[in-house]
Design an enzyme around this catalytic site. Structure first.
Site, PDB file in Angstrom:
ATOM      1  N   ASN A 135      -3.721   6.155  -1.947  1.00  0.00           N
ATOM      2  CA  ASN A 135      -3.508   6.541  -0.552  1.00  0.00           C
ATOM      3  C   ASN A 135      -3.032   7.981  -0.388  1.00  0.00           C
ATOM      4  O   ASN A 135      -3.205   8.573   0.672  1.00  0.00           O
ATOM      5  CB  ASN A 135      -2.536   5.570   0.111  1.00  0.00           C
ATOM      6  CG  ASN A 135      -3.246   4.267   0.445  1.00  0.00           C
ATOM      7  OD1 ASN A 135      -4.384   4.278   0.905  1.00  0.00           O
ATOM      8  ND2 ASN A 135      -2.597   3.153   0.179  1.00  0.00           N
TER       9      ASN A 135
ATOM     10  N   SER B 198       0.830  -1.208   0.000  1.00  0.00           N
ATOM     11  CA  SER B 198       0.000   0.000   0.000  1.00  0.00           C
ATOM     12  C   SER B 198       0.860   1.252   0.000  1.00  0.00           C
ATOM     13  O   SER B 198       0.364   2.333  -0.290  1.00  0.00           O
ATOM     14  CB  SER B 198      -0.849   0.053   1.274  1.00  0.00           C
ATOM     15  OG  SER B 198      -1.553  -1.111   1.457  1.00  0.00           O
TER      16      SER B 198
ATOM     17  N   HIS C  23      -1.644  -3.166  -7.108  1.00  0.00           N
ATOM     18  CA  HIS C  23      -2.310  -2.808  -5.854  1.00  0.00           C
ATOM     19  C   HIS C  23      -3.807  -3.093  -5.980  1.00  0.00           C
ATOM     20  O   HIS C  23      -4.555  -2.290  -6.537  1.00  0.00           O
ATOM     21  CB  HIS C  23      -2.029  -1.324  -5.566  1.00  0.00           C
ATOM     22  CG  HIS C  23      -2.506  -0.841  -4.236  1.00  0.00           C
ATOM     23  ND1 HIS C  23      -2.696   0.489  -3.956  1.00  0.00           N
ATOM     24  CD2 HIS C  23      -2.820  -1.499  -3.108  1.00  0.00           C
ATOM     25  CE1 HIS C  23      -3.115   0.615  -2.718  1.00  0.00           C
ATOM     26  NE2 HIS C  23      -3.199  -0.572  -2.176  1.00  0.00           N
TER      27      HIS C  23
ATOM     28  N   GLU D  15      -4.564  -0.630  -9.023  1.00  0.00           N
ATOM     29  CA  GLU D  15      -3.628   0.478  -9.246  1.00  0.00           C
ATOM     30  C   GLU D  15      -2.305  -0.180  -9.669  1.00  0.00           C
ATOM     31  O   GLU D  15      -1.686  -0.896  -8.875  1.00  0.00           O
ATOM     32  CB  GLU D  15      -3.478   1.264  -7.930  1.00  0.00           C
ATOM     33  CG  GLU D  15      -2.873   2.640  -8.077  1.00  0.00           C
ATOM     34  CD  GLU D  15      -2.774   3.376  -6.728  1.00  0.00           C
ATOM     35  OE1 GLU D  15      -2.739   2.728  -5.659  1.00  0.00           O
ATOM     36  OE2 GLU D  15      -2.697   4.620  -6.753  1.00  0.00           O
TER      37      GLU D  15
HETATM   38  P1  NAD Z   1      -2.480  -9.709   6.504  1.00  0.00           P
HETATM   39  O1  NAD Z   1      -1.789  -9.419   7.778  1.00  0.00           O
HETATM   40  O2  NAD Z   1      -3.938 -10.029   6.520  1.00  0.00           O
HETATM   41  O3  NAD Z   1      -1.750 -10.963   5.804  1.00  0.00           O
HETATM   42  C1  NAD Z   1      -0.364 -11.053   5.639  1.00  0.00           C
HETATM   43  C2  NAD Z   1       0.016 -12.527   5.498  1.00  0.00           C
HETATM   44  O4  NAD Z   1       1.416 -12.574   5.154  1.00  0.00           O
HETATM   45  C3  NAD Z   1      -0.144 -13.324   6.811  1.00  0.00           C
HETATM   46  O5  NAD Z   1      -0.966 -14.447   6.585  1.00  0.00           O
HETATM   47  C4  NAD Z   1       1.293 -13.732   7.145  1.00  0.00           C
HETATM   48  O6  NAD Z   1       1.384 -15.032   7.752  1.00  0.00           O
HETATM   49  C5  NAD Z   1       1.947 -13.720   5.775  1.00  0.00           C
HETATM   50  N1  NAD Z   1       3.405 -13.638   5.783  1.00  0.00           N
HETATM   51  C6  NAD Z   1       4.209 -12.942   6.621  1.00  0.00           C
HETATM   52  N2  NAD Z   1       5.503 -13.168   6.317  1.00  0.00           N
HETATM   53  C7  NAD Z   1       5.511 -14.006   5.251  1.00  0.00           C
HETATM   54  C8  NAD Z   1       6.546 -14.616   4.476  1.00  0.00           C
HETATM   55  N3  NAD Z   1       7.834 -14.400   4.744  1.00  0.00           N
HETATM   56  N4  NAD Z   1       6.190 -15.428   3.471  1.00  0.00           N
HETATM   57  C9  NAD Z   1       4.890 -15.686   3.209  1.00  0.00           C
HETATM   58  N5  NAD Z   1       3.873 -15.140   3.908  1.00  0.00           N
HETATM   59  C10 NAD Z   1       4.179 -14.313   4.923  1.00  0.00           C
HETATM   60  O7  NAD Z   1      -2.162  -8.503   5.534  1.00  0.00           O
HETATM   61  P2  NAD Z   1      -3.048  -7.915   4.335  1.00  0.00           P
HETATM   62  O8  NAD Z   1      -4.013  -6.939   4.867  1.00  0.00           O
HETATM   63  O9  NAD Z   1      -3.523  -9.054   3.496  1.00  0.00           O
HETATM   64  O10 NAD Z   1      -1.953  -7.071   3.539  1.00  0.00           O
HETATM   65  C11 NAD Z   1      -1.043  -7.681   2.661  1.00  0.00           C
HETATM   66  C12 NAD Z   1      -0.421  -6.618   1.771  1.00  0.00           C
HETATM   67  O11 NAD Z   1      -1.456  -5.983   1.020  1.00  0.00           O
HETATM   68  C13 NAD Z   1       0.291  -5.494   2.519  1.00  0.00           C
HETATM   69  O12 NAD Z   1       1.414  -5.096   1.779  1.00  0.00           O
HETATM   70  C14 NAD Z   1      -0.756  -4.389   2.582  1.00  0.00           C
HETATM   71  O13 NAD Z   1      -0.199  -3.108   2.676  1.00  0.00           O
HETATM   72  C15 NAD Z   1      -1.431  -4.576   1.233  1.00  0.00           C
HETATM   73  N6  NAD Z   1      -2.806  -4.059   1.133  1.00  0.00           N
HETATM   74  C16 NAD Z   1      -3.716  -4.276   2.136  1.00  0.00           C
HETATM   75  C17 NAD Z   1      -5.037  -3.816   1.981  1.00  0.00           C
HETATM   76  C18 NAD Z   1      -6.070  -4.071   3.042  1.00  0.00           C
HETATM   77  O14 NAD Z   1      -7.150  -3.437   2.982  1.00  0.00           O
HETATM   78  N7  NAD Z   1      -5.853  -4.969   4.007  1.00  0.00           N
HETATM   79  C19 NAD Z   1      -5.412  -3.143   0.808  1.00  0.00           C
HETATM   80  C20 NAD Z   1      -4.477  -2.969  -0.206  1.00  0.00           C
HETATM   81  C21 NAD Z   1      -3.180  -3.426  -0.031  1.00  0.00           C
END
Ligand code: NAD
Length: 296
Positions: A189, A118, A139, A151
């Site tokens: 963002n 993000s 994104h 995005e």
């Molecule tokens: P989340 O915390 O729900 O999930 C992250 C996952 O990554 C977890 O299951 C964790 O076990 C796993 N993980 C951690 N280290 C790892 C590794 N070394 N190898 C493999 N897996 C690993 O997070 P999320 O909300 O799904 O966000 C993920 C990404 O997406 C982030 O970069 C976030 O900024 C981006 N994002 C999130 C949103 C949102 O609304 N949640 C929206 C757009 C973008």
């Protein structure tokens, strides 16, 4: 392209895996946590069933989608064969750099490495690989199976070829890709977070209450959700960390996070995921209730 590896099976990773599998791609879903993988498969199954109930997909498509996904706890030989690796692991700078080094070493030379970050610089992530021309931001928006936008973020060295391939791939998922350049917060963002921050400032300065601020934006600007409710949904900790990226990246005080937001995160009031933020949340209760602290 027909084989996609998704790294991280949390909120976004399971949605990304779901959508690729739904559109016929072979998906390798990788997460360090077995529990997260199990939970992701349950969520995907449930969300596909909802699509069947709504008549969006057939029972057969659901079955095929589920059989298209394999889960792994490491980027093993099979996951490394992907044409594109979509990284959606936790939003942590050091972790992303470490993962991209690993992905670069494991993936075949022609593979594109995409990140769902993000707020972290695509250019910085690309710089730790030997293929910066093939590194790009993809994104997705939450919830991934529902939201149309992707995005697509070009890093400083991302090639035209990589960008075109990712734009075409996004369209195959029936999403609408929008191409932007790599500056702090990208576009989504950079515009959203200052609006949320300004809503928190309006509350902090007593201009209006939680309900009133959200109502003005919902009814006055036709936003489906008010900015404070949206902040709770995104996670107040996530909002704070993106604001810090904007503040550091531009060095402009207009992005300084509101002290109320900082306090709430420090106190553990992170929004929906912690049970309270600007509103309070209880399992099974759908009605939006302003948190006790902000009741007027
Ligand atoms: P989340 O915390 O729900 O999930 C992250 C996952 O990554 C977890 O299951 C964790 O076990 C796993 N993980 C951690 N280290 C790892 C590794 N070394 N190898 C493999 N897996 C690993 O997070 P999320 O909300 O799904 O966000 C993920 C990404 O997406 C982030 O970069 C976030 O900024 C981006 N994002 C999130 C949103 C949102 O609304 N949640 C929206 C757009 C973008």
């Amino acid at each position: 392209m027909n084989h996609i590896t998704v790294i991280g099976s949390g909120t976004m990773g399971n949605g990304i895996a779901h959508v690729f599998a739904q559109y016929g791609y072979q998906v390798s879903l990788v997460d360090v946590s077995k529990e997260a993988l199990k939970k992701a498969m349950t969520t995907i199954d449930k969300n596909l069933s909802r699509q069947v109930e709504k008549g969006i997909i057939s029972e057969e498509t659901k079955g095929k989608a589920l059989s298209n996904i394999s889960t792994f706890t490491t980027i093993n030989e099979e996951a490394a064969q992907a044409d594109l690796i979509a990284e959606a692991a936790s939003e942590n700078f050091e972790l992303k750099l470490k993962l991209f080094k690993e992905m670069d070493e494991a993936a075949k030379p022609s593979a594109i490495l995409a990140t769902n970050t993000s707020s972290i610089s695509i250019t910085k992530i690309a710089s730790v690989t030997k293929r910066p021309d093939k590194v790009i931001g993809m994104h997705f928006m939450n919830p991934v199976p529902v939201m149309k936008l992707i995005e697509v973020i070009r890093g400083y060295s991302t090639s035209d070829e990589t960008t075109e391939a990712v734009m075409a791939l996004s369209k195959k998922l029936e999403k609408i890709p929008v191409e932007v350049n790599d500056y702090p917060g990208f576009v989504a963002n950079r515009i959203l977070m200052p609006m949320i921050n300004e809503a928190v400032y309006s509350l902090y300065e007593g201009v209006a209450g939680v309900y009133e601020i959200d109502m003005v934006m919902k009814l006055g600007m036709a936003h489906p959700m008010g900015p404070l409710q949206l902040a709770d949904f995104i996670g107040l900790d996530v909002c704070l960390s993106i604001l810090k990226v904007l503040h550091d990246g531009f060095g402009n005080p207009k992005y300084a996070p509101c002290p109320l937001l900082v306090n709430m995160v420090q106190a553990g009031h992170k929004g929906v995921k912690s049970g309270s933020g600007f509103y309070q949340y209880q399992p099974g209760i759908k009605e939006l209730v302003v948190a006790d602290r902000f009741k007027r």
